[in-house]
Design a protein around this motif. Structure first.
Motif, PDB file in Angstrom:
ATOM      1  N   GLU A   1      16.912   5.907 -15.586  1.00 29.92           N
ATOM      2  CA  GLU A   1      17.798   5.654 -14.437  1.00 29.92           C
ATOM      3  C   GLU A   1      18.861   4.607 -14.747  1.00 29.92           C
ATOM      4  N   PHE A   2      18.517   3.587 -15.490  1.00 26.65           N
ATOM      5  CA  PHE A   2      19.448   2.457 -15.709  1.00 26.65           C
ATOM      6  C   PHE A   2      20.211   2.608 -17.016  1.00 26.65           C
ATOM      7  N   GLU A   3      19.680   3.411 -17.935  1.00 27.01           N
ATOM      8  CA  GLU A   3      20.377   3.568 -19.210  1.00 27.01           C
ATOM      9  C   GLU A   3      21.550   4.527 -19.107  1.00 27.01           C
ATOM     10  N   THR A   4      21.606   5.318 -18.031  1.00 29.59           N
ATOM     11  CA  THR A   4      22.653   6.336 -17.887  1.00 29.59           C
ATOM     12  C   THR A   4      23.349   6.165 -16.550  1.00 29.59           C
ATOM     13  N   PRO A   5      24.587   6.685 -16.420  1.00 31.22           N
ATOM     14  CA  PRO A   5      25.311   6.542 -15.141  1.00 31.22           C
ATOM     15  C   PRO A   5      24.539   7.190 -13.996  1.00 31.22           C
ATOM     16  N   LEU A   6      23.862   8.333 -14.268  1.00 37.04           N
ATOM     17  CA  LEU A   6      23.084   9.039 -13.249  1.00 37.04           C
ATOM     18  C   LEU A   6      21.653   9.181 -13.741  1.00 37.04           C
ATOM     19  N   PRO A   7      20.713   9.280 -12.809  1.00 40.82           N
ATOM     20  CA  PRO A   7      19.315   9.455 -13.231  1.00 40.82           C
ATOM     21  C   PRO A   7      19.171  10.720 -14.099  1.00 40.82           C
ATOM     22  N   THR A   8      18.393  10.605 -15.188  1.00 40.45           N
ATOM     23  CA  THR A   8      18.211  11.715 -16.146  1.00 40.45           C
ATOM     24  C   THR A   8      16.723  11.963 -16.374  1.00 40.45           C
ATOM     25  N   LEU A   9      16.362  13.258 -16.360  1.00 41.00           N
ATOM     26  CA  LEU A   9      14.983  13.675 -16.655  1.00 41.00           C
ATOM     27  C   LEU A   9      14.970  14.342 -18.031  1.00 41.00           C
ATOM     28  N   GLU A  10      14.095  13.868 -18.880  1.00 43.25           N
ATOM     29  CA  GLU A  10      13.928  14.475 -20.209  1.00 43.25           C
ATOM     30  C   GLU A  10      12.595  15.242 -20.211  1.00 43.25           C
ATOM     31  N   LEU A  11      12.698  16.589 -20.094  1.00 51.23           N
ATOM     32  CA  LEU A  11      11.507  17.447 -20.035  1.00 51.23           C
ATOM     33  C   LEU A  11      11.070  17.782 -21.452  1.00 51.23           C
ATOM     34  N   ARG A  12       9.780  17.614 -21.704  1.00 50.96           N
ATOM     35  CA  ARG A  12       9.247  17.898 -23.040  1.00 50.96           C
ATOM     36  C   ARG A  12       8.115  18.926 -22.922  1.00 50.96           C
ATOM     37  N   ARG A  13       8.043  19.906 -23.881  1.00 51.34           N
ATOM     38  CA  ARG A  13       6.998  20.931 -23.840  1.00 51.34           C
ATOM     39  C   ARG A  13       6.806  21.509 -25.245  1.00 51.34           C
ATOM     40  N   SER A  14       5.538  21.721 -25.627  1.00 53.65           N
ATOM     41  CA  SER A  14       5.241  22.273 -26.945  1.00 53.65           C
ATOM     42  C   SER A  14       5.641  23.749 -26.992  1.00 53.65           C
ATOM     43  N   ALA A  15       6.267  24.145 -28.078  1.00 54.17           N
ATOM     44  CA  ALA A  15       6.715  25.548 -28.196  1.00 54.17           C
ATOM     45  C   ALA A  15       5.541  26.516 -28.329  1.00 54.17           C
ATOM     46  N   SER A  16       4.363  26.048 -28.780  1.00 53.07           N
ATOM     47  CA  SER A  16       3.215  26.932 -29.012  1.00 53.07           C
ATOM     48  C   SER A  16       2.223  26.926 -27.857  1.00 53.07           C
ATOM     49  N   THR A  17       2.573  26.262 -26.772  1.00 49.12           N
ATOM     50  CA  THR A  17       1.611  26.197 -25.667  1.00 49.12           C
ATOM     51  C   THR A  17       1.394  27.577 -25.068  1.00 49.12           C
ATOM     52  N   LEU A  18       0.190  27.857 -24.602  1.00 44.51           N
ATOM     53  CA  LEU A  18      -0.164  29.139 -24.001  1.00 44.51           C
ATOM     54  C   LEU A  18      -0.527  28.982 -22.542  1.00 44.51           C
ATOM     55  N   ASP A  19      -0.078  27.871 -21.907  1.00 44.20           N
ATOM     56  CA  ASP A  19      -0.398  27.710 -20.489  1.00 44.20           C
ATOM     57  C   ASP A  19       0.452  28.678 -19.670  1.00 44.20           C
ATOM     58  N   ALA A  20       0.122  28.754 -18.380  1.00 41.88           N
ATOM     59  CA  ALA A  20       0.774  29.735 -17.507  1.00 41.88           C
ATOM     60  C   ALA A  20       1.924  29.131 -16.697  1.00 41.88           C
ATOM     61  N   LEU A  21       2.509  28.052 -17.190  1.00 41.84           N
ATOM     62  CA  LEU A  21       3.605  27.391 -16.490  1.00 41.84           C
ATOM     63  C   LEU A  21       4.799  28.337 -16.370  1.00 41.84           C
ATOM     64  N   SER A  22       5.382  28.423 -15.142  1.00 47.20           N
ATOM     65  CA  SER A  22       6.463  29.374 -14.889  1.00 47.20           C
ATOM     66  C   SER A  22       7.822  28.687 -14.753  1.00 47.20           C
ATOM     67  N   LEU A  23       7.882  27.574 -13.957  1.00 54.85           N
ATOM     68  CA  LEU A  23       9.188  26.947 -13.718  1.00 54.85           C
ATOM     69  C   LEU A  23       8.995  25.503 -13.265  1.00 54.85           C
ATOM     70  N   TYR A  24      10.130  24.745 -13.297  1.00 55.69           N
ATOM     71  CA  TYR A  24      10.195  23.372 -12.778  1.00 55.69           C
ATOM     72  C   TYR A  24      11.118  23.371 -11.557  1.00 55.69           C
ATOM     73  N   GLN A  25      10.778  22.540 -10.554  1.00 56.31           N
ATOM     74  CA  GLN A  25      11.634  22.313  -9.388  1.00 56.31           C
ATOM     75  C   GLN A  25      11.857  20.801  -9.228  1.00 56.31           C
ATOM     76  N   VAL A  26      13.131  20.423  -8.974  1.00 60.03           N
ATOM     77  CA  VAL A  26      13.491  19.005  -8.783  1.00 60.03           C
ATOM     78  C   VAL A  26      13.862  18.816  -7.314  1.00 60.03           C
ATOM     79  N   PHE A  27      13.209  17.871  -6.626  1.00 54.38           N
ATOM     80  CA  PHE A  27      13.476  17.534  -5.228  1.00 54.38           C
ATOM     81  C   PHE A  27      14.160  16.165  -5.168  1.00 54.38           C
ATOM     82  N   VAL A  28      15.228  16.050  -4.372  1.00 60.15           N
ATOM     83  CA  VAL A  28      15.917  14.749  -4.145  1.00 60.15           C
ATOM     84  C   VAL A  28      16.004  14.534  -2.633  1.00 60.15           C
ATOM     85  N   LEU A  29      15.427  13.408  -2.121  1.00 62.57           N
ATOM     86  CA  LEU A  29      15.414  13.113  -0.688  1.00 62.57           C
ATOM     87  C   LEU A  29      15.918  11.677  -0.466  1.00 62.57           C
ATOM     88  N   PRO A  30      16.785  11.492   0.519  1.00 62.67           N
ATOM     89  CA  PRO A  30      17.197  10.099   0.828  1.00 62.67           C
ATOM     90  C   PRO A  30      15.998   9.307   1.369  1.00 62.67           C
TER      91      PRO A  30
END
Length: 593
Positions: free
Chosen positions: A482-511
C-alpha cells in the motif's frame, strides 16, 4: 433348264416362272452337315391361253434321308408347246387330245401324266424314308412311310417317337425307353435285368425286365453283415455282435462306404475293491471274471462276471467288496481319487478348493478309518466386496489360502469433467496376508477415478469407480503493498503445478465510513447486491504462476469496473478465492486492508 423325255422338250428360252410355293420341314443348316440329294420331277402339264403350264416338284434331302424342304414350281412355256396348243381340245369340247400331250388323270388323289404315251413314275416321287407299294385295289402304286416314320410318303416321312407313349406301355414294367431315328429300344432300370440277358431289347419277342437278386453275390455286404434283397435293389444290416461304421443302417457298401465291424468293449473296468481274475476277450459275448482285491472282503453274494454286450459295454458286476475297516469315508464336497484295502485318497470336487488338512484316510489297526482332515470350500473370486470409504480409501475382502501372501497392483486413472487437458494415471503395489485389506490413496478433489485392483497370483482384477467432492479453496497466497506504490497493489502467487480446484479470484473494495456489516457469502449483502462491491473478478487462467493487481486503476476485470479510489477516504479491501464445479461452490475470504 431343259425338260425333255426324248420326243418332247422345253428349252430354257421358252420357260417363264409363274408361281412357286416352298415348305421347310427341317432347319436348312442340316444341308451343310454333309452331302445331300436334290430331286426334281414333272408333276403335270396344263394348256392355258398364254401357253402350257408345267408343275415341277423340287426337294432337298439331307445325308440322313430326312426331307429338309420341298417346293412346287409352276412354269409357263410359249415355244414348242405353243405350237401344239392350237391342236389341243378345250375342256368344253369332246375332241380327242393330241398324241403328244395328254390331260392329267387323277386316281385316288395321285396324279398321273401321260406324255407321248409315257406315264409318270409314282415311285420316283416317294420320300427317302418311304416304300413304293401296290395299291390294294391293284390300280397303281402308292408311297408309304417306312416302319418308324409317319407322313404322306411323298412329301415327308418324319421319325415317329415311340417313347412318347409311357415306357410301361411300350417297353413293359421297370424299363426305360430310348428313341432312335426310325426305331427305338428298351433298357431295364437299375436293379433289374432283361429276361434275354441282353443290355438292350425290344419287347416284340416277349423280353421283359425282372429283379436282380444282388444277395446271391457272396460277400456283397461284407463281413458281419446280412444282405436283404429288395425290388430293384438290396440293403445291408449288421449282424448281432457287429456295428456299422462310416455310416448308418441300412446301407449299400458301394454307395455309402459303410461296413460292419465287430463290437469291442475294450478292457474290462474294475470296480472299487475288485480286481480282474480272467477274461476270454474284449469283443461281443466275451466274459470277464472278477474277485475281491487283497485286503477287501466279499460283503454279499453277487455275480462276479461281466459280459461284453452288443451295445459295446460290459454288463455291471454285482460283486460287492469292502475293506476290512468298512466302507471308505466320504468327505464333504470331495471325491475319492484312489483307494485300496488300507488307504483312500480324496480330492475336492470341481468348483471347490482345499483349504487345509490332509487328503488321505488310513485304515487303522483297530479296524476303523482315520479320516482325512481335508476341508473343501467353494471357490470365489480372489477379490470381493471392493468399496471406497472416506472418499480416499479402498477396502476389499481377499479369498485365498489362510497363510498365503498375495501381491496386489492398484492402478488409478483420473480425468476431470471441467478440465479436459487434465489426465493422469498411477500404479502402486501392496503385499498382504490379511483376509480384509485396506489402502488409502492420495486422491485429488473434484476428479473422476477408475481404480483397478489386481491379485497378481490369482490373475484376477476387480474394478471400481468413484468421484471426489469439491473442497474449500486454500487460503490465497497474496502480498499486499500500500505505501510502496501510489495505489494499493496485490501480488497474487500460485504454483503452476498445483492440482487444486481453484476457479477465480474476486476483489472487494468498500468505504470504511458507513459500513457496519458486510456479507459476501450470497448474491446480495444488505439492501445492495454484493456485486456493487466487486472491483474485479480474475479467472485463474489469467493468473498463471503470479499476477500484480492495482486497486482503482480504472480498468475492467471480468466485467467489473475497477473504480478509481477517492483521496481522503479510507477503504476495506478483501480478496476472495472461489472454487466452483457445476452446482458446487466453495469460497475463502481474506481481508487485506
Amino acid at each position: 433348264m431343259v425338260l425333255t423325255d426324248g420326243r418332247f422338250g422345253l428349252s430354257p428360252a421358252g420357260l417363264c416362272p409363274l408361281r412357286q410355293t416352298l415348305r421347310t420341314l427341317e432347319p436348312v443348316d442340316e444341308l451343310k452337315k454333309g452331302p445331300f440329294t436334290l430331286q426334281a420331277g414333272v408333276l403335270m402339264y396344263r394348256q392355258r391361253e398364254a401357253g402350257v403350264e408345267v408343275d415341277l416338284r423340287l426337294s432337298a434331302t439331307s445325308r440322313t434321308g430326312a426331307l429338309v424342304w420341298e417346293s412346287l414350281l409352276t412354269l409357263v412355256s410359249s415355244d414348242k408347246l405353243q405350237e401344239v396348243a392350237g391342236r389341243l381340245p378345250s375342256r368344253e369340247t369332246n375332241e380327242p387330245d393330241p398324241e403328244d400331250v395328254k390331260r392329267v388323270e387323277r386316281t385316288s388323289g395321285t396324279p398321273r401324266v401321260l406324255v407321248e404315251g409315257y406315264s409318270l413314275d409314282v415311285c420316283a416321287t416317294c420320300h427317302a424314308n418311304a416304300t413304293c407299294d401296290d395299291k390294294k385295289e391293284g390300280s397303281g402304286k402308292v408311297c408309304n412311310c417306312k416302319y418308324g416314320f409317319v407322313g404322306n410318303g411323298r412329301n415327308f416321312c418324319e421319325d415317329k417317337d415311340e417313347c412318347q407313349i409311357e415306357s410301361n406301355k411300350i417297353c413293359g414294367q421297370k424299363t426305360s425307353c430310348h428313341n432312335t431315328y426310325g426305331s427305338y429300344y428298351c433298357t431295364c432300370l437299375s436293379g433289374y435285368r432283361a429276361s434275354n440277358n441282353m443290355a438292350v431289347f425290344t419287347p416284340n419277342d416277349g423280353t421283359h425286365c425282372r429283379d436282380v437278386d444282388e444277395c446271391s453275390i457272396a460277400g456283397l455286404c461284407g463281413a458281419g453283415a446280412q444282405c436283404t434283397n429288395l425290388p430293384g435293389g438290396f440293403e445291408c444290416r449288421c449282424q448281432l455282435g457287429y456295428r456299422v461304421q462310416n455310416g448308418k443302417e441300412p446301407f449299400d457298401p458301394g454307395r455309402d462306404g459303410a461296413s460292419c465291424t465287430v463290437v469291442d468293449c475294450g478292457p474290462p473296468a474294475s470296480a472299487k475293491g475288485v480286481v480282474l481274475l480272467a477274461a476270454t476277450g474284449t469283443t461281443y459275448s466275451s466274459v470277464a471274471t472278477f474277485m475281491c482285491d487283497e485286503g477287501f472282503r466279499r460283503r454279499r453274494s453277487g455275480d462276479n462276471s461281466s459280459v461284453c454286450g452288443a451295445d459295446g459295454r460290459w454288463s455291471p458286476v454285482s460283486l460287492w467288496c469292502e475293506v476290512k475297516c468298512g466302507p471308505i469315508p466320504q468327505l464333504a464336497h470331495s471325491e475319492v481319487v484312489w483307494a485300496n484295502r488300507s488307504v483312500v485318497v480324496h480330492r475336492c470336487l470341481p468348483g471347490y478348493h482345499s483349504w487345509r488338512g490332509s487328503n488321505t484316510s488310513l485304515c487303522g489297526s483297530a479296524g476303523r478309518w482315520l479320516e482325512a482332515t481335508l476341508a473343501c470350500i467353494e471357490k470365489k473370486p480372489p477379490i470381493t466386496q471392493l468399496l471406497v470409504f472416506n472418499e480416499r480409501c479402498l477396502r476389499w475382502r481377499a479369498e485365498k489360502y489362510e497363510a498365503d501372501t498375495e501381491v496386489y497392483k492398484v492402478t488409478e486413472e483420473k480425468p476431470r469433467d471441467y478440465q479436459d487437458s487434465f489426465h493422469d494415471s498411477k500404479k502402486q503395489f501392496l503385499s498382504s496376508k490379511a483376509d480384509q485389506t485396506e489402502l488409502c490413496l492420495n486422491l485429488l478433489p473434484v476428479t473422476n477415478y477408475s481404480i483397478w485392483v489386481t491379485a497378481l497370483t490369482a490373475r484376477f482384477t476387480a474394478t471400481i469407480s468413484t468421484h471426489t467432492s469439491l473442497p474449500a479453496p486454500p487460503e490465497p497466497d497474496v502480498y499486499y503493498r500500500e505505501f510502496e506504490t501510489p495505489l494499493p497493489t496485490l501480488e497474487l502467487r500460485r504454483s503452476a503445478s498445483t492440482l487444486d480446484a481453484l476457479s477465480l479470484y474476486q476483489v472487494f473494495v468498500l468505504p470504511v465510513e458507513g459500513t457496519m456489516v458486510f456479507d459476501c457469502s450470497g448474491p446480495s449483502s444488505g439492501p445492495r447486491p454484493s456485486s456493487l462491491y466487486i472491483t474485479a473478478q480474475i479467472d485463474l487462467k489469467h493468473v498463471g504462476t503470479g499476477m500484480n493487481f492495482t486497486v482503482g486503476d480504472g480498468l475492467y476485470y471480468g466485467g467489473f469496473l475497477n473504480v478509481p479510489l477517492k483521496n481522503g477516504i479510507d477503504y476495506y479491501i478483501f480478496l476472495r478465492a472461489v472454487s466452483q464445479w457445476k452446482t458446487s461452490l466453495k469460497k475463502f475470504l481474506r481481508s487485506l486492508g
